[in-house]
Design an enzyme around this catalytic site. Structure first.
Site, short mmCIF file in Angstrom:
data_model
loop_
_atom_site.label_atom_id
_atom_site.label_comp_id
_atom_site.label_asym_id
_atom_site.label_seq_id
_atom_site.Cartn_x
_atom_site.Cartn_y
_atom_site.Cartn_z
CB SER A 128 -1.00 0.00 1.16
OG SER A 128 -0.35 -0.12 2.39
CG ASP A 172 5.74 0.59 5.78
OD1 ASP A 172 6.75 0.22 6.38
OD2 ASP A 172 4.61 0.12 6.01
C1 GLA Z 1 3.54 -1.28 9.18
C2 GLA Z 1 3.50 0.25 9.26
C3 GLA Z 1 4.86 0.82 9.62
C4 GLA Z 1 5.46 0.13 10.85
C5 GLA Z 1 5.35 -1.38 10.73
C6 GLA Z 1 5.76 -2.08 11.99
O1 GLA Z 1 4.34 -1.68 8.12
O2 GLA Z 1 3.08 0.80 8.04
O3 GLA Z 1 4.78 2.21 9.81
O4 GLA Z 1 4.86 0.60 12.01
O5 GLA Z 1 4.05 -1.81 10.39
O6 GLA Z 1 7.09 -1.86 12.25
#
Ligand code: GLA
Length: 387
Positions: A128, A172
């Site tokens: 995403s 991410d």
């Molecule tokens: C998801 C979220 C990130 C982070 C991870 C856990 O990927 O989008 O921001 O918090 O989980 O580390």
């Protein structure tokens, strides 16, 4: 110059459906070596962009319509820029970005967009975020908005908060925009300072085992964990000055102020505080080429995520337990938000095939599901695709 087959495909589809030559951009998914659920606690993370990405082809329209076409879902959606609302399907990640641009006063109007990607969905590889970043980057180019990288990252993250309803951290989107081939980023999510570290794993491969499950708890529990961490901070703040986040909290504070009365919050906060300490040690180990120490910390991270933070699931635990005592596997843990998706494993190169065969069989026998394996290669962050 070799054009990626997905870029070629969406170019053809764009020309057939809308005519003219679109702009094409890509933004990748990610792995995270260590530092899980630390980003929204102002801690550190250690992600790398991978060679799986979302690709978008975009071109302007004369009206206020947004025409969205997904080659993964084989769907076409028509939206009006004047009426933006979240939806339950893939378009929400795109419209969330449009919504942010409009709210921030950027002059955009109608456009056509074709999207296709090869980041597996629901696998914890940030499909995403890769969509949000590809779209933010594409619209920035298309409408010549001159938005700096850090704001694009923020736009992509807020799109996820507001339109997808997941209060994700910054990791991410950050790595999807700023990743660099053969490097991890050590990102300080408090100051947003970051360093590129060469990812040198001599003779060791990063292997991802996809459980092919995504339990429905994922997004609600994610937001719950975030709240639990905030509660822990609020309690400690009553006793100690200068506490803004779990980054400021030390192990003795947890023992003194949380352990006696707040058992669950204590366990959540303890995991996060220890994870930051593990990350710093793992980062030094990576710099020193001590992959075994790095891997040791990854196993410890898994145990914390599974037993204290409670974001694992039987499938992920099975995969990590399976490799725990295999000497050729230096480290393994669940990766990403949790409740499904992939484990990340550091595996001696010569052992990868044998391990994959064994673990796939065992997973099927014990969990009744198919396992999918990827060897992760690193790649650059978001970029224009020239064709
Ligand atoms: C998801 C979220 C990130 C982070 C991870 C856990 O990927 O989008 O921001 O918090 O989980 O580390």
């Amino acid at each position: 110059m070799q054009v990626h087959p997905i870029a070629k495909n969406i170019l053809t589809i764009y020309r057939e459906n809308f005519g003219g030559d679109p702009l094409i951009l890509r933004a990748p998914g990610r792995v995270n070596i260590i530092g899980e659920h630390t980003d929204y606690n102002e801690g550190f993370v250690l992600p790398a962009a991978i060679d799986k990405a979302s690709f978008v082809a975009v071109g302007k329209r004369e009206d206020e319509l947004i025409m969205l076409r997904s080659e993964d879902f084989h769907e076409v959606h028509e939206k009006n820029i004047a009426a933006l609302t979240p939806s339950k399907d893939w378009t929400t990640y795109i419209m969330g970005v449009v919504d942010q641009l409009i709210k921030r006063g950027y002059p955009i109007h109608g456009f056509n967009l074709v999207i296709q990607g090869d980041v597996p969905m629901g696998a914890g590889l940030s499909s995403s975020a890769s969509v949000e970043c590809a779209v933010a980057f594409a619209l920035n180019e298309l409408f010549q908005l001159h938005i700096p990288a850090l704001e694009l990252i923020d736009i992509a993250q807020k799109a996820e908060h507001v339109f997808a309803g997941v209060m994700c951290g910054i990791m991410d989107q950050f790595i999807s925009v700023l990743g660099k081939k053969d490097h991890v980023i050590k990102l300080d999510c408090r100051s947003m300072e970051y360093e590129y570290e060469p990812l040198v794993l001599k003779g060791v491969k990063i292997v991802l085992f996809n459980t092919n499950v995504k339990h429905s708890l994922a997004s609600t529990e994610y937001n719950t964990r975030r709240n639990e961490c905030n509660e822990g901070v609020a309690i400690i703040k009553e006793h100690v000055e200068g506490i803004h986040s779990l980054r400021d909290v030390t192990p003795p504070m947890l023992e003194q102020y949380l352990r006696p009365m707040y058992k669950t919050i204590y366990r959540r906060c303890k995991y996060v505080v220890e994870e930051n300490i593990r990350l710093l040690e793992a980062c030094e180990a990576l710099k020193a080429g001590d992959i075994r120490l790095l891997g040791y910390n990854m196993f410890a991270t898994h145990d914390g995520l599974s037993k204290e933070y409670n974001v694992s699931c039987p499938e992920l635990d099975f995969l990590v337990d399976h490799v725990r005592d295999i000497p050729q596997v230096l480290g393994a843990r669940m990766m990403g938000g949790g409740f499904g998706g992939c484990t990340i494993n550091l595996v001696k190169e010569e052992f990868v095939d044998q391990l994959t065969a064994n673990i796939s069989k065992a997973y099927h026998q014990n969990m009744g599901k198919e396992l999918t394996t990827y060897i992760a290669s690193t790649d650059d962050g978001a970029s224009i695709v020239h064709y």
